[in-house]
Enzyme design. Structure first.
Site, mmCIF file in Angstrom:
data_model
loop_
_atom_site.group_PDB
_atom_site.id
_atom_site.type_symbol
_atom_site.label_atom_id
_atom_site.label_comp_id
_atom_site.label_asym_id
_atom_site.label_seq_id
_atom_site.Cartn_x
_atom_site.Cartn_y
_atom_site.Cartn_z
ATOM 1 N N HIS A 173 0.835 -1.198 0.000
ATOM 2 C CA HIS A 173 0.000 0.000 0.000
ATOM 3 C C HIS A 173 0.869 1.247 0.000
ATOM 4 O O HIS A 173 1.966 1.277 0.571
ATOM 5 C CB HIS A 173 -0.994 0.003 1.163
ATOM 6 C CG HIS A 173 -0.388 -0.024 2.534
ATOM 7 N ND1 HIS A 173 0.017 1.114 3.201
ATOM 8 C CD2 HIS A 173 -0.128 -1.060 3.381
ATOM 9 C CE1 HIS A 173 0.492 0.791 4.395
ATOM 10 N NE2 HIS A 173 0.422 -0.528 4.531
ATOM 11 N N ASP A 175 -0.042 4.340 1.150
ATOM 12 C CA ASP A 175 -0.291 5.312 2.216
ATOM 13 C C ASP A 175 0.433 4.953 3.502
ATOM 14 O O ASP A 175 0.899 3.818 3.680
ATOM 15 C CB ASP A 175 -1.797 5.432 2.488
ATOM 16 C CG ASP A 175 -2.405 4.119 2.949
ATOM 17 O OD1 ASP A 175 -2.172 3.078 2.281
ATOM 18 O OD2 ASP A 175 -3.123 4.106 3.973
ATOM 19 N N ASP A 208 6.574 0.284 6.776
ATOM 20 C CA ASP A 208 5.132 -0.005 6.660
ATOM 21 C C ASP A 208 4.489 0.944 5.665
ATOM 22 O O ASP A 208 3.951 1.981 6.045
ATOM 23 C CB ASP A 208 4.457 0.130 8.028
ATOM 24 C CG ASP A 208 2.966 -0.194 7.982
ATOM 25 O OD1 ASP A 208 2.527 -0.883 7.030
ATOM 26 O OD2 ASP A 208 2.236 0.246 8.884
ATOM 27 N N GLU A 242 -4.924 1.812 3.028
ATOM 28 C CA GLU A 242 -4.931 0.626 3.901
ATOM 29 C C GLU A 242 -4.997 1.016 5.362
ATOM 30 O O GLU A 242 -5.632 0.314 6.177
ATOM 31 C CB GLU A 242 -3.688 -0.222 3.624
ATOM 32 C CG GLU A 242 -3.693 -1.597 4.285
ATOM 33 C CD GLU A 242 -3.157 -1.601 5.718
ATOM 34 O OE1 GLU A 242 -3.385 -2.593 6.443
ATOM 35 O OE2 GLU A 242 -2.512 -0.601 6.107
ATOM 36 N N GLU A 243 -4.349 2.110 5.723
ATOM 37 C CA GLU A 243 -4.281 2.504 7.125
ATOM 38 C C GLU A 243 -5.630 2.996 7.674
ATOM 39 O O GLU A 243 -5.776 3.197 8.884
ATOM 40 C CB GLU A 243 -3.217 3.589 7.323
ATOM 41 C CG GLU A 243 -1.804 3.161 6.927
ATOM 42 C CD GLU A 243 -1.226 2.055 7.807
ATOM 43 O OE1 GLU A 243 -1.928 1.597 8.731
ATOM 44 O OE2 GLU A 243 -0.087 1.642 7.555
ATOM 45 N N ASP A 271 1.274 -10.086 0.477
ATOM 46 C CA ASP A 271 1.067 -8.717 0.935
ATOM 47 C C ASP A 271 1.921 -8.500 2.173
ATOM 48 O O ASP A 271 2.551 -9.435 2.692
ATOM 49 C CB ASP A 271 -0.416 -8.482 1.235
ATOM 50 C CG ASP A 271 -0.769 -7.000 1.410
ATOM 51 O OD1 ASP A 271 0.062 -6.143 1.042
ATOM 52 O OD2 ASP A 271 -1.858 -6.707 1.928
ATOM 53 N N HIS A 547 4.163 2.615 12.950
ATOM 54 C CA HIS A 547 3.083 3.420 13.547
ATOM 55 C C HIS A 547 3.551 4.252 14.739
ATOM 56 O O HIS A 547 2.721 4.713 15.521
ATOM 57 C CB HIS A 547 1.899 2.531 13.983
ATOM 58 C CG HIS A 547 1.146 1.924 12.860
ATOM 59 N ND1 HIS A 547 -0.162 1.475 12.975
ATOM 60 C CD2 HIS A 547 1.489 1.666 11.572
ATOM 61 C CE1 HIS A 547 -0.572 0.986 11.828
ATOM 62 N NE2 HIS A 547 0.417 1.077 10.956
#
Length: 579
Positions: A173, A175, A208, A242-243, A271, A547
């Protein structure tokens, strides 16, 4: 037994018999032999228990965690051999650092309150990222067919020569999680600097998962340059939200691909996801072969307002607080079903790890007979003692995360609401959560003379407690097959991993407590792997600082990811898969 037999060993028979006769009259012989007989029986039972225990624990568990041989591509060429060698050169490393650093410098943040695409300007950063990919990976955009879905979703297709083979799908992803302004000063290096310190690339998205996206694109560039001609079609699919649950990105990309390839039309999917872990004296590669379910439950209490100088005995905040206290007073039971990937991980630990817990080893064979939910799951209870990260692989979690209520100190709150997040254990269902919350709210509603609307479609009403689930409710994911007796995608993944990192690496299934974009792709393939295949022994295992402050990725990890993808794509291209 040996000790009792040594009494007469080496003595002439008459002398031995004489000593025995002198020391014991016949009438006392049974009493003297009794302790010896007890020792013999106990010793033999101990040996038997050890044999049976070894037979029941080690043999079956070892058989259930077979490891395939290292798998290298059999078809090669000078170009492919040179390509693989080139990945280890300083020149490739320098250029790869530059590519990933540049991707990190574009702040493709996803916000929970994003408006519609085209209306909310915060989506427009995705245009810049797409242009960066086009500029950085020209061969991919020339050789593969690029397509956009719902404005910012990216698909690239490299057609294979054999249309009878199902395509391979590689995902990531675009984002990233936003960086709160208050935390920027806490970063060692600015969060969107893409700083390289000689070992790590720093910044939001570095692990990530722009690292995986860039590695996949680098793999395609390398294979195209090496004149690799795939038999099996290769598809790349990159979401962009995705987030925040992926509804605009993967939620549109998956149906687009499903319309093209149909049910079970994809051979396998890779993934982002779990990585490598150290446990019980063993290093495991742990691709996620299952995901927990998900439900956010919203609770709203509406009660009359008024001036706070003449309050009721209980305000809406007090009533909701009482309900929250009841919710948190009891946790969901621990349960480890045999289809939970963590059960397979325990089997791998028992078969291959020298420091595997003895109590867990003893309980493992008994789990086959545990099917009654009303009885405690002793294996899950014992395994959960390893830590909360393990506990919640076998337990539905609940977390009171968001609360709102009250607008002024001298006004009684007319409305208060809370959101409780749940990650649903493999084997549990959302309805179990909903039924429990309804049962807890019912006596409280009765106590305060409030109407209860529990999952009946009413989200708010005066003098009431309303409970309803979020639209993002999700059942736990279908479990990916992990058989290695046949030529399966899991066997190819495991063989590729052991080829790159060595046979000391044990490949095991694992469960994901969080959810990925794969939630939208269940109908496309049953072979879904959530796996970050990069590994740097010097940087430790696990997901690192995703994160949070100081997110970073080691360059060794990133380069290894590129190597893994080049091997895996080629191995999958050669594989005669048995579904």
């Amino acid at each position: 037994m040996e000790k009792s037999g040594s009494v007469t060993h080496g003595l002439p028979a008459p002398v031995a018999q004489q000593r025995l006769t002198k020391r014991s009259a016949p009438r006392f012989t049974p009493y003297l032999l009794l302790p010896i007989l007890i020792v013999i029986i106990f010793f033999r039972l101990s040996i038997l228990e050890a044999i049976v225990g070894q037979s029941s624990d080690s043999q079956p568990l070892g058989n259930q965690c077979k490891q395939p041989d290292p798998l290298f591509p059999s078809r090669s060429s000078d170009g492919l051999e040179d390509m693989y060698k080139y990945i280890s050169t300083p020149d490739f490393e320098r250029k790869s650092i530059h590519r990933l650093s540049g991707a990190v410098q574009i702040p493709t943040e996803s916000y929970d309150d994003l408006g519609s695409i085209g209306d909310d300007s915060r989506w427009e950063i995705m245009y810049e990222f797409a242009k960066y990919l086009q500029h950085t990976f020209p061969r991919v955009h020339d050789k593969m067919k690029p397509e956009t879905v719902n404005t910012h979703g990216l698909i690239y297709t490299w057609g294979g020569s054999d249309d009878s083979l199902k395509p391979l799908l590689l995902m990531a992803h675009q984002d990233v999680v936003p960086v709160p302004n208050a935390t920027v000063g806490a970063w060692t290096h600015p969060p969107y600097s893409g700083h390289y310190d000689g070992k790590h690339i720093w910044g939001r998205g570095s692990s990530d998962c722009k690292n995986q996206l860039v590695a996949v694109m680098e793999t395609m560039e390398l294979l195209i340059d090496a004149e690799f001609l795939p038999k099996r079609t290769i598809v790349l699919s990159f979401g962009f939200d995705e987030e925040i649950s992926g509804r605009e990105g993967a939620g549109h990309l998956a149906p687009f691909l499903h319309e093209r390839y149909g049910d079970r039309g994809i051979a396998a999917l890779i993934d982002e996801g779990a990585t490598f872990m150290e446990a019980w004296g063993t290093t495991f590669a742990a691709p996620g072969t299952g995901e927990k379910g998900y439900t956010d439950v919203h609770i709203t209490v509406r009660m009359p307002g008024g001036h706070s100088s003449i309050p009721s005995d209980h305000t809406s905040i007090g009533v909701l607080s009482e309900l929250i206290t009841h919710i948190e007073a009891e946790q969901y039971p621990k349960l480890l079903t045999q289809d939970n990937p963590y059960y397979g991980q325990l089997q791998c630990g028992a078969a291959h790890s020298p420091d595997f817990p003895k109590k867990v080893r003893k309980l493992l064979p008994k789990q086959e007979n545990h099917s009654c939910r009303s009885k405690p799951d002793y294996l899950a209870i014992e395994a959960a003692k390893q830590g909360r990260d393990i506990q919640y692989l076998m337990q539905t979690s609940q977390a009171v995360d968001v609360i709102q209520g009250g607008i002024k100190v001298n006004a009684l709150p007319e409305r208060v609401s809370v959101t409780v997040n749940h990650r649903i254990n493999i084997g549990d269902e959302p309805e179990m959560v909903w039924n429990r919350l309804e049962s807890l709210a019912k006596p409280i509603a009765k106590k305060y003379n409030l109407t209860l609307h529990a999952f009946d479609g009413v989200k708010e009403e005066a003098q009431s407690i309303s409970i309803w689930p979020s639209e993002t409710t999700l059942r736990y994911a279908p479990i990916t097959p992990t058989n290695v007796d046949k030529n399966t995608p899991y066997a190819v993944l495991a063989g590729t991993t052991r080829a790159l990192y060595g046979e000391d690496i044990i490949v095991t299934p694992s469960a994901m407590t969080g959810n990925t974009d794969t939630r939208y792709y269940w109908d496309l393939t049953k072979h879904i792997f959530r796996f970050g295949p990069g590994y740097d022994p010097s940087a430790g295992t696990g997901l690192g600082n995703i994160h949070t402050v100081d997110e970073r990725i080691s360059v060794v990890n990133h380069i290894a990811t590129v190597k893994w993808f080049t091997l895996f794509v080629r191995n999958m291209d050669e594989a005669d898969l048995e579904d």
